[in-house]
Design a protein around this motif. Structure first.
Motif, PDB file in Angstrom:
ATOM      1  N   GLN A 193       0.858  -1.107  -0.047  1.00 19.40           N
ATOM      2  CA  GLN A 193       0.021   0.009  -0.094  1.00 19.40           C
ATOM      3  C   GLN A 193       0.913   1.227  -0.024  1.00 19.40           C
ATOM      4  O   GLN A 193       1.674   1.222   0.609  1.00 19.40           O
ATOM      5  N   LEU A 194       0.426   2.380  -0.460  1.00 19.72           N
ATOM      6  CA  LEU A 194       1.254   3.479  -0.948  1.00 19.72           C
ATOM      7  C   LEU A 194       0.846   4.404   0.603  1.00 19.72           C
ATOM      8  O   LEU A 194      -0.282   4.422   1.079  1.00 19.72           O
ATOM      9  N   GLY A 195       2.002   4.516   1.489  1.00 22.22           N
ATOM     10  CA  GLY A 195       1.808   5.133   2.783  1.00 22.22           C
ATOM     11  C   GLY A 195       1.868   6.781   2.648  1.00 22.22           C
ATOM     12  O   GLY A 195       1.466   7.226   3.530  1.00 22.22           O
ATOM     13  N   CYS A 196       2.145   7.313   1.475  1.00 20.26           N
ATOM     14  CA  CYS A 196       2.111   8.792   1.357  1.00 20.26           C
ATOM     15  C   CYS A 196       0.809   9.219   0.310  1.00 20.26           C
ATOM     16  O   CYS A 196       0.897  10.138  -0.248  1.00 20.26           O
ATOM     17  N   GLY A 197      -0.268   8.194   0.455  1.00 18.01           N
ATOM     18  CA  GLY A 197      -1.723   8.592  -0.351  1.00 18.01           C
ATOM     19  C   GLY A 197      -2.615   7.658   0.311  1.00 18.01           C
ATOM     20  O   GLY A 197      -2.609   7.184   1.198  1.00 18.01           O
ATOM     21  N   LYS A 198      -3.621   7.700  -0.781  1.00 24.43           N
ATOM     22  CA  LYS A 198      -4.979   7.028  -0.186  1.00 24.43           C
ATOM     23  C   LYS A 198      -5.414   6.350  -1.475  1.00 24.43           C
ATOM     24  O   LYS A 198      -5.210   6.776  -2.734  1.00 24.43           O
ATOM     25  N   ALA A 199      -5.990   5.112  -1.385  1.00 21.95           N
ATOM     26  CA  ALA A 199      -6.614   4.392  -2.393  1.00 21.95           C
ATOM     27  C   ALA A 199      -8.045   5.220  -3.102  1.00 21.95           C
ATOM     28  O   ALA A 199      -8.753   5.865  -2.298  1.00 21.95           O
TER      29      ALA A 199
END
Length: 65
Positions: free
Chosen positions: A35-41
């Motif tokens: 998962q991207l830690g500096c954003g949102k799905a």
């Protein structure tokens, strides 16, 4: 490979993220356990689709194999 999606273009994350304060020491997005830690799905993905995230800078980001 982590890529940025912008207006029908696919860009390397290294090109975009090097100047971002949220990037890790190597100039790449912070990616943790898939998962991207500096954003949102942006939306739920199916097993056949890659999850697309929106980073803090407003780019769409995904992890492709």
């Amino acid at each position: 490979m982590i890529v940025m999606i912008a207006d029908q273009q696919i860009l390397s994350a290294k090109q975009v993220c090097q100047s971002c304060l949220m990037a890790d020491n190597s100039g790449l997005p912070r990616w943790y356990s898939g998962q991207l830690g500096c954003g949102k799905a942006l939306a739920k993905s199916t097993p056949r689709q890659a999850t697309v995230y929106e980073c803090q800078m407003g780019f769409n980001v995904t992890l492709i194999d």
